[in-house]
Design an enzyme around this catalytic site. Structure first.
Site, PDB file in Angstrom:
ATOM      1  N   ARG A  80       0.823  -1.200   0.000  1.00 45.04           N
ATOM      2  CA  ARG A  80       0.000   0.000   0.000  1.00 45.04           C
ATOM      3  C   ARG A  80       0.863   1.258   0.000  1.00 45.04           C
ATOM      4  O   ARG A  80       0.509   2.269  -0.617  1.00 45.04           O
ATOM      5  CB  ARG A  80      -0.949  -0.035   1.190  1.00 45.04           C
ATOM      6  CG  ARG A  80      -2.072   0.958   1.081  1.00 45.04           C
ATOM      7  CD  ARG A  80      -3.146   0.694   2.092  1.00 45.04           C
ATOM      8  NE  ARG A  80      -2.652   0.820   3.452  1.00 45.04           N
ATOM      9  CZ  ARG A  80      -3.352   0.473   4.539  1.00 45.04           C
ATOM     10  NH1 ARG A  80      -4.572  -0.022   4.413  1.00 45.04           N
ATOM     11  NH2 ARG A  80      -2.849   0.632   5.732  1.00 45.04           N
ATOM     12  N   LYS A 183      -2.851   6.294   1.035  1.00 48.06           N
ATOM     13  CA  LYS A 183      -2.785   6.721   2.440  1.00 48.06           C
ATOM     14  C   LYS A 183      -1.864   7.942   2.526  1.00 48.06           C
ATOM     15  O   LYS A 183      -0.736   7.854   2.988  1.00 48.06           O
ATOM     16  CB  LYS A 183      -2.281   5.573   3.319  1.00 48.06           C
ATOM     17  CG  LYS A 183      -2.784   5.645   4.756  1.00 48.06           C
ATOM     18  CD  LYS A 183      -2.511   4.349   5.501  1.00 48.06           C
ATOM     19  CE  LYS A 183      -2.935   4.430   6.929  1.00 48.06           C
ATOM     20  NZ  LYS A 183      -4.383   4.251   7.135  1.00 48.06           N
ATOM     21  N   GLU A 219     -16.439   5.834   3.003  1.00 53.59           N
ATOM     22  CA  GLU A 219     -15.857   5.218   4.197  1.00 53.59           C
ATOM     23  C   GLU A 219     -15.871   6.204   5.338  1.00 53.59           C
ATOM     24  O   GLU A 219     -16.220   7.368   5.176  1.00 53.59           O
ATOM     25  CB  GLU A 219     -14.448   4.696   3.921  1.00 53.59           C
ATOM     26  CG  GLU A 219     -13.426   5.768   3.610  1.00 53.59           C
ATOM     27  CD  GLU A 219     -12.009   5.212   3.623  1.00 53.59           C
ATOM     28  OE1 GLU A 219     -11.668   4.425   4.535  1.00 53.59           O
ATOM     29  OE2 GLU A 219     -11.231   5.572   2.731  1.00 53.59           O
TER      30      GLU A 219
HETATM   31  C1  PLP Z   1      -5.473   3.481   7.335  1.00 49.63           C
HETATM   32  C2  PLP Z   1      -6.874   3.714   6.876  1.00 49.63           C
HETATM   33  C3  PLP Z   1      -7.874   2.738   7.025  1.00 49.63           C
HETATM   34  C4  PLP Z   1      -7.649   1.443   7.746  1.00 49.63           C
HETATM   35  O1  PLP Z   1      -6.738   0.616   7.080  1.00 49.63           O
HETATM   36  P1  PLP Z   1      -6.067  -0.595   7.855  1.00 49.63           P
HETATM   37  O2  PLP Z   1      -5.086  -1.140   6.893  1.00 49.63           O
HETATM   38  O3  PLP Z   1      -7.142  -1.559   8.172  1.00 49.63           O
HETATM   39  O4  PLP Z   1      -5.438  -0.034   9.085  1.00 49.63           O
HETATM   40  C5  PLP Z   1      -9.130   3.017   6.505  1.00 49.63           C
HETATM   41  N1  PLP Z   1      -9.403   4.187   5.891  1.00 49.63           N
HETATM   42  C6  PLP Z   1      -8.473   5.144   5.756  1.00 49.63           C
HETATM   43  C7  PLP Z   1      -8.840   6.409   5.083  1.00 49.63           C
HETATM   44  C8  PLP Z   1      -7.176   4.932   6.239  1.00 49.63           C
HETATM   45  O5  PLP Z   1      -6.260   5.900   6.097  1.00 49.63           O
END
Ligand code: PLP
Length: 341
Positions: A80, A183, A219
């Site tokens: 990621r 991210k 989300e």
């Molecule tokens: C980090 C994050 C998540 C959760 O991801 P995980 O890999 O399960 O920790 C969900 N949504 C957003 C916007 C994120 O930045």
């Protein structure tokens, strides 16, 4: 082992022994460095400060029932980070540097790994930022990759209890063809106002509608959404959603436990039909959602009648946490055992 009141630790910054760093300069990655400083020397014109070349990750190391230390799915976090790097034109971090950095930062801070039974873990925060100077809008030619580690406590101090969620339509966290799937820090900046307002209005989680039509669920600010109905685990699919590794894992567990899994567009008016709803991410694993209020229409969707999380949410949560703490066999091969005392 450090003398820390492990059970009262929150999800916050704690000074640990060391962090690790690696620089990309002159067209190549250097060697991994160990630092005991909490500061990063930074050029005043670094692109991460001005143009948002900044991505991060979050993953945890757990001390298990057998006292072994397990790092959860680090390779997915590496993949990621590659995606985030490509998205905002940063130099991707090689797999072996990412792996070595994770191993080293856990080993160097092992006295901060909370003991088994406290519900805590060692949270690793990798970051990749443009450290090279630019004034015009261009990607940097130098990058810093670093990881720090902090011990974090159990997310739910009062047990696994449902929280209140608010649907937000008057702010967007990510554009349809923007950076929502990566991210990167900018997405978080864009979600702060809605998140703080929701807190002020008595909600602990915000749920963003899709930016274009406001008909679909994207989300939660920092966590993915899922709903359960008719023995089916349903989670939204959209380009502007960050692909949560927790959600990926829960989908596999759901199938293992006999649920069907659907990953597709989810309409907001479908919220009415769910039996259980949750938000998922590394920090809490699952935040069970007791009710959702649409801020615009005032409509309230109710999931928890007795103040308890739903049965499926509990089962999914217990399974995933069980694997992380070495209580349930890791049949999916998610954990990497690390050599620690
Ligand atoms: C980090 C994050 C998540 C959760 O991801 P995980 O890999 O399960 O920790 C969900 N949504 C957003 C916007 C994120 O930045």
């Amino acid at each position: 082992m450090k003398n820390i009141d492990w059970k009262s630790l929150t999800f916050g910054y704690v000074k640990t022994n060391y962090n690790v760093r690696c620089y990309y300069r002159d067209g190549k990655w250097g060697t991994l460095e160990i630092s005991s400083s909490e500061d990063i020397p930074m050029h005043i014109a670094a692109t991460c400060l001005h143009y948002g070349q900044a991505a991060f990750e979050g993953l945890k190391a757990y001390r298990g029932k057998d006292n072994k230390v397990r790092l959860f799915r680090w390779e997915e976090n590496w993949k990621r980070l590659q995606l985030s790097a490509e998205t905002v034109l940063m130099q991707p971090v090689p797999r072996d540097i990412f792996e070595q950095a994770c191993r080293l930062v856990v080993q160097l801070n092992q006295e901060f790994i909370p003991p088994y039974g406290t519900g805590g873990s060692l949270y690793l925060r990798p970051l990749l930022v443009g450290s090279g100077a630019r004034v015009g809008v261009h990607p940097a030619d130098e990058y810093l990759f670093a990881i720090f580690a902090v011990p974090v406590g159990p997310y739910f101090k009062e047990g696994f209890k449902p929280v209140k969620m608010q649907i937000v339509k008057d702010y967007d966290r990510a554009a349809p063809l923007g950076t929502g799937h990566a991210k990167v820090g900018g997405n978080y900046a864009a979600s702060l106002r809605a998140g703080e307002r929701a807190h002020d209005e008595g909600f602990s989680v915000t749920l963003f509608a899709d930016a274009k039509t406001k008909q679909f669920i994207d989300e939660a600010g920092p966590a993915n959404f899922f709903g359960i109905r008719n023995n089916t685990y349903i989670t939204p699919d959209s380009h502007s959603i960050l692909q949560s590794i927790t959600n990926m894992s829960l989908r596999q567990i759901a199938e293992e436990l006999g649920l069907k899994v659907e990953r597709r567009q989810v309409r907001i008016d479908e919220l009415d039909t769910f039996e259980e709803v949750g938000a998922c991410g590394t920090a809490a694993v699952i935040s069970p959602v007791g009710s959702i209020q649409d801020r615009e229409t005032g409509i309230l969707f109710q999931y928890s009648k007795n103040g308890e999380a739903g049965e499926w949410s509990k089962k999914l949560y217990n399974y995933l946490v069980g694997v992380q703490y070495g209580e349930i066999p890791d049949k999916f091969g998610w954990c990497t055992e690390l050599p620690c005392e």
